[in-house]
Design a protein around this motif. Structure first.
Motif, PDB file in Angstrom:
ATOM      1  N   UNK A 149       0.842  -1.204   0.000  1.00 45.23           N
ATOM      2  CA  UNK A 149       0.000   0.000   0.000  1.00 45.23           C
ATOM      3  C   UNK A 149       0.875   1.252   0.000  1.00 45.23           C
ATOM      4  N   UNK A 150       1.898   1.286   0.841  1.00 46.23           N
ATOM      5  CA  UNK A 150       2.763   2.464   0.908  1.00 46.23           C
ATOM      6  C   UNK A 150       3.472   2.714  -0.422  1.00 46.23           C
ATOM      7  N   UNK A 151       3.981   1.663  -1.040  1.00 44.58           N
ATOM      8  CA  UNK A 151       4.678   1.820  -2.320  1.00 44.58           C
ATOM      9  C   UNK A 151       3.708   2.266  -3.407  1.00 44.58           C
ATOM     10  N   UNK A 152       2.533   1.644  -3.446  1.00 44.89           N
ATOM     11  CA  UNK A 152       1.556   1.990  -4.483  1.00 44.89           C
ATOM     12  C   UNK A 152       1.089   3.430  -4.357  1.00 44.89           C
ATOM     13  N   UNK A 153       0.740   3.834  -3.152  1.00 46.83           N
ATOM     14  CA  UNK A 153       0.269   5.210  -2.946  1.00 46.83           C
ATOM     15  C   UNK A 153       1.402   6.207  -3.154  1.00 46.83           C
ATOM     16  N   UNK A 154       2.579   5.892  -2.657  1.00 47.27           N
ATOM     17  CA  UNK A 154       3.692   6.820  -2.761  1.00 47.27           C
ATOM     18  C   UNK A 154       4.180   7.041  -4.169  1.00 47.27           C
ATOM     19  N   UNK A 155       4.066   6.032  -5.034  1.00 48.59           N
ATOM     20  CA  UNK A 155       4.554   6.160  -6.417  1.00 48.59           C
ATOM     21  C   UNK A 155       3.429   6.393  -7.411  1.00 48.59           C
ATOM     22  N   UNK A 156       2.211   6.587  -6.918  1.00 51.08           N
ATOM     23  CA  UNK A 156       1.074   6.764  -7.832  1.00 51.08           C
ATOM     24  C   UNK A 156       1.275   7.942  -8.768  1.00 51.08           C
ATOM     25  N   UNK A 157       1.999   8.959  -8.325  1.00 52.87           N
ATOM     26  CA  UNK A 157       2.247  10.114  -9.168  1.00 52.87           C
ATOM     27  C   UNK A 157       3.080   9.794 -10.390  1.00 52.87           C
ATOM     28  N   UNK A 158       3.831   8.705 -10.344  1.00 53.93           N
ATOM     29  CA  UNK A 158       4.621   8.294 -11.500  1.00 53.93           C
ATOM     30  C   UNK A 158       3.821   7.429 -12.469  1.00 53.93           C
TER      31      UNK A 158
END
Length: 534
Positions: free
Chosen positions: A154-163
């Motif tokens: 979840x943290x990786x998905x949300x954190x990199x969603x801008x990319x």
């Protein structure tokens, strides 16, 4: 076949009775370990986009990087191939394999801690005497690992969603899937062995073999298509190709591996008694002399020391071999040069690279010293220390035997690291070995904190892993994020001279040595005054 199907065969939900309670207990016990390891992993991944933007800000620079990596087999072996020029794809390239490694380590530690560790200490026998199903403990351990990996995803998905949402989801799920592959592998090994230490060691060896297979495959092919790469779960992660035309079907390989291994673990768990194993510990009499507490400590920890030392020597050879190619990879990129100089000093790119890599090895060696010191806690809580202390062996003598292995082992490990760099780079041995030994005062400060926690607050001794993880995070991510010097100085490694190439300053080194000695002394004083765990 799933855990539920096993439960039906063995008497319905009674086989899993008490799972929810055990899961809550496991998460409470790991309320420090899991959040720290997940946070370190997530921050490592999420720090990459801004760092990569500053290093390779234009499409031309990123294209040039891809060509350089494709032409450099050593860097492909270390990190993997690059599949696209986007910042997201570069993030997956730079952090993916190592995020998978950390997720795998977290998973195996959690599973072994709540299965074989519990049986070895005798707590599982007490739990099993209540209204608890036969497979509840194993299920709770796997679910705890699942919670950790789900949080990371979840943290990786949300954190990199801008990319890019699809790429972020692919990377998050891929990293979590690798973590669960090795969590279920640890569940199998925990059924096979009678020792938690051996279970962790064998699963770690499997993880190391997976990294070696991926490295060998990537060094041979620049597109991830080697058979050796596909034999490794870490190779599956890179071939998922986040941000480069995601191959969602690769996740099915991970799901199949998790399912098959979970089924095997449940089957094995149902065919043995609590505390037993399929590969029992070889009975005595022990060979050699065990007449002292130090000899016993060496017998218990020699496998760990030799394993860490061998791994560090191999990694030193690899990093040493990369040294000559670092100038070509960095090229005229001033930002990349500044990061290496901040980590390793301003004495030239080659020396800065060597100093930064030796510093990274020192950071990882801090994990060894924490694990070795906390072996004392394991011996105490499992009851194995009691018969030793019942004889003519005092607490301090018993503790000193293990601390000699813990702190002396770091000397051997860093010497082997230096030998690896010398073999890989072919440089004069003196400066390299000196730079490796210079890491010891900072490593010993982390070890001293572990001794203090064990001696004064034994129930919080595992918090030493959080200290080691925080130090690793500061040293690994801090320079790349251009963190303030005040933040870098929170780590004892931030006060060490940058060698080779820099100037030697004895003041900070002596202060760190004195601090480590004071921490150890305080921990031993606390141990003398408290009751031993029963």
């Amino acid at each position: 076949m799933t855990a539920a199907s096993f439960a039906v065969r063995g008497g319905g939900t009674r086989q899993l009775a008490g799972t929810a309670t055990l899961l809550r207990f496991a998460l409470r016990r790991d309320r420090v370990l899991i959040p720290v390891w997940v946070a370190v992993n997530a921050l490592m991944v999420l720090s990459m986009p801004n760092t990569l933007k500053s290093l390779y800000g234009t499409p031309a620079e990123r294209t040039d990087l891809i060509h350089q990596v494709a032409a450099n087999a050593s860097f492909r072996a270390l990190i993997g191939p690059v599949f696209d020029t986007s910042i997201g794809a570069l993030t997956a390239w730079r952090a993916g394999v190592y995020a998978g490694l950390l997720a795998a380590v977290t998973g195996l530690l959690v599973v072994v801690r709540h299965t074989r560790d519990e049986e070895e200490s005798g707590r599982q026998e007490l739990v099993a005497s209540g209204m608890v199903g036969r497979r509840a403990s194993l299920t709770a351990a796997l679910l705890a690992a699942g919670v950790a990996n789900a949080a990371l995803a979840v943290l990786v998905t949300v954190g990199l969603a801008g990319q890019g949402g699809a790429g972020a989801l692919a990377l998050g799920l891929g990293v979590a899937a690798v973590g669960m592959v090795f969590a279920t592998a640890a569940a199998i090994v925990a059924q096979l062995t009678e020792s938690a230490r051996l279970a962790r060691g064998l699963t770690s060896a499997a993880l190391g073999a997976a990294f070696v297979l991926r490295a060998a495959g990537d060094s041979a092919r620049d597109d991830g298509s080697s058979v050796l790469t596909w034999l490794s779960p870490l190779g599956w992660l890179e071939n998922l190709r986040p941000y480069a035309g995601e191959r969602w079907w690769v996740l099915l390989l991970c799901a199949a591996a998790v399912a098959v291994q979970a089924v095997a673990a449940y089957a094995l768990a149902g065919r043995r008694d609590v505390g037993m194993s399929f590969l029992p510990t070889r009975p005595g009499p022990a060979t050699g002399r065990l007449g002292t507490a130090g000899a016993l400590a060496w017998r218990l920890q020699r496998g760990s020391v030799l394993g860490w030392g061998t791994a560090f020597f191999v990694v030193g050879v690899v990093y040493g071999g990369l040294t000559d190619g670092v100038s070509d990879l960095v090229g005229d990129n001033d930002n990349a040069r500044r990061i290496f100089e901040r980590m390793g000093g301003r004495s030239g790119l080659t020396d800065a690279f060597l100093a930064s890599m030796i510093g990274m090895m020192g950071l990882v060696a801090a994990l060894y010293v924490v694990g070795s010191v906390l072996r004392l806690n394991g011996e105490e809580t499992s009851g194995r220390a009691e018969p030793v202390l019942a004889n003519a062996v005092g607490r301090l003598r018993w503790t000193a035997g293990h601390l000699v292995i813990a702190f002396g082992g770091t000397v051997l490990i860093m010497l082997l690291t230096g030998a690896g760099f010398v073999v890989g780079h072919g440089r004069e041995a003196g400066p390299i070995l000196g730079a490796c030994l210079l890491q010891l005062p900072a490593i010993w400060v982390v070890g001293g904190l572990a001794v203090l926690l064990y001696g004064v607050l034994p129930r919080a001794a595992t918090a030493a892993w959080g200290v080691a993880a925080a130090v690793l995070l500061i040293g690994w991510v801090g320079p790349a994020l251009d963190a303030p010097q005040a933040v870098l100085d929170l780590s004892p490694f931030g006060h060490l001279p940058k060698l080779p190439g820099g100037s030697m300053e004895w003041g900070p080194v002596l202060v760190l040595l004195a601090l480590s000695a004071a921490l150890v002394a305080a921990g031993l004083a606390g141990l003398r005054r408290r009751d031993m765990t029963t």
